[in-house]
Design an enzyme around this catalytic site. Structure first.
Site: not given
Ligand code: XUL
Ligand code: CO
Length: 438
Positions: A102, A105, A297
């Site tokens: 981000h 960050d 993710d």
């Molecule tokens: C929050 C999340 C974030 C996104 C990126 O739950 O998953 O970290 O991956 O903004």
């Molecule tokens: Co995420």
């Protein structure tokens, strides 16, 4: 590059399944070929800036616990540069080819947008150098449009148009740096794009604004010449009661309604799927079927806590089911396996960061190998294919081709009198076949 934050850890090596070394891979062998591709290219592992560099183990009941030597300091640009060096030292010792950030960050918030932009420019230039030094690449960038108090009612979906503009400016800048750093894609996670109560919310208007925002982003992407895909990351709730991008199906509906689907894929997160009451494989199937499976993710929740614990994914059923779908839909192109995961508050030592990533990478490597073996075995896919065989000819084929009417179906049913020949779904058999490979 100054190598000072992890002096006790060298480059993590693959030692094989017999190894008992916690700082070695037992299953992730980057050069190993699976289904014609190296494991490294299959997985495209990425380390996140936020949890790994910024997380301190704090929760809403207690202070931070984690040993993070790069976190001590005033929170200024100088410290942000030191943190960038720690990030690249960690990622290159781990042997992950990618990282994600981000904007906020990477560099601290300034007092004004101009100051924030300046901070970001300074640290992002350092990222560019570190990328060149290490060969580590940016999987995706994203704008942190949810931490600052100005985003309390949302960003693109705020009731306040000035806030929308700040969010747009932040995405514009984050896109510029994603492009400049050779990012593979760009993510939109709608941190507070939702509502806490419908009592104060004009939902239709907010959704329209979100659609407008995304079109502006697409226009700017074209202007920049950024070729990577945009990813939307679904999450149903937390911090809001309801997030507009609540799950894969809701995102696809939004993208279709606002004529955006050609520009977007999905970045699916395990813990978000669970919060939506869905399995990860469900979300992957929904996205895959729409040609929108972009990236993942990688994390998992706690089976008993109902919130986003972002644990490292160590469950082999999860990683196998995930990799089965990733292989089914042709693997990652711009996306990858991004560890949006954090060590437990109790795992506060520095080497826990390595151990946790190794555990996740090994679990995904086993998932990949198991998925490839299950596909080679073929019993499960054969079973599924065979289950639908009445659609391959006769009335089934006629219906699928669009040539049959209700009257044709009625005629067919009347002729049969009753259905015969239904067969068992064999769920337990299929589960036991999967178990043969875990
Ligand atoms: C929050 C999340 C974030 C996104 C990126 O739950 O998953 O970290 O991956 O903004
Ligand atoms: Co995420």
């Amino acid at each position: 590059m100054s190598k000072k934050y992890f002096p006790k850890v060298g480059n993590i090596q693959f030692e094989g399944a017999q190894s008992r070394n916690p700082l070695a891979f037992k299953h992730y062998n980057p050069a190993e070929i699976v289904e014609g591709k190296t494991m490294k290219d299959h997985m495209r592992f990425a380390v996140v800036y936020w949890h790994t560099m910024r997380g301190n183990g704090g929760d809403m009941f207690g202070w931070g616990t984690a040993e993070r030597p790069w976190q001590t300091g005033e929170g200024n640009v100088k410290q942000a540069i030191a943190r960038a060096q720690a990030m690249f030292e960690f990622t290159s010792k781990l042997g992950a080819p990618f990282y994600c950030w981000h904007d906020r960050d990477v560099a601290p918030h300034g007092k004004t947008l101009a100051e924030s932009n300046k901070n970001f420019d300074t640290v992002a230039k350092e990222l560019k150098k570190l990328q060149a030094d290490t060969g580590i690449r940016l999987l995706w960038g994203t704008a942190q449009n949810f931490v600052h108090p100005r985003y309390l009612h949302g960003a693109a979906t705020s009731c306040n148009a000035d806030v929308f503009c700040f969010a747009a400016a932040q995405v514009k800048k984050a896109l510029e740096w994603t492009h400049e750093l050779g990012g593979s894609g760009y993510v939109f996670w709608g941190g507070r794009e939702g509502y806490s109560t419908l009592m104060n919310t004009d939902m239709k208007r907010e959704m329209d604004h979100l659609g407008r925002f995304m079109h502006m982003a697409v226009d700017y992407k074209k202007k920049l010449g950024f070729k990577g895909p945009f990813f939307i990351e679904p999450k149903p709730k937390e911090p809001t009661r309801h997030q507009y991008d609540s799950d894969a199906a809701a995102c696809l509906n939004f993208l279709r309604e606002y004529h955006l689907l050609e520009h977007f894929q999905l970045n699916l997160e395990v813990n978000h799927a669970w919060l939506a009451g869905k399995t990860m494989e469900h979300e992957l199937e929904v996205a895959g079927a729409a040609g929108a499976l972009g990236s993942i993710d990688a994390n998992m929740g706690d089976y008993f806590l109902g919130w986003d614990t972002d644990q490292f994914p160590t469950d082999l059923y999860l990683t196998t089911q995930t990799m089965l779908r990733v292989l089914k839909y042709g693997g990652f192109t711009a996306g990858g396996v991004n560890f949006d995961a954090k060590v437990r508050r109790e795992s506060f030592q520095l080497d826990d960061l390595f151990i946790a990533h190794i555990a996740g990478m090994d679990a995904f490597a086993r998932g990949l190998k198991a998925a490839a073996a299950i596909r080679k075995d073929g019993r499960i896919s054969e079973f599924v294919k065979n289950r639908y065989r009445t659609w391959d000819s006769g009335i089934g084929a006629k219906i699928e081709s669009g040539a049959a009417t209700f009257a044709d179906c009625e005629k067919h049913a009347l002729k049969l009198g009753e259905v015969s020949g239904l067969e068992s779904g064999r769920q337990e058999l299929l589960e036991s076949i999967l178990n043969e490979y875990i």
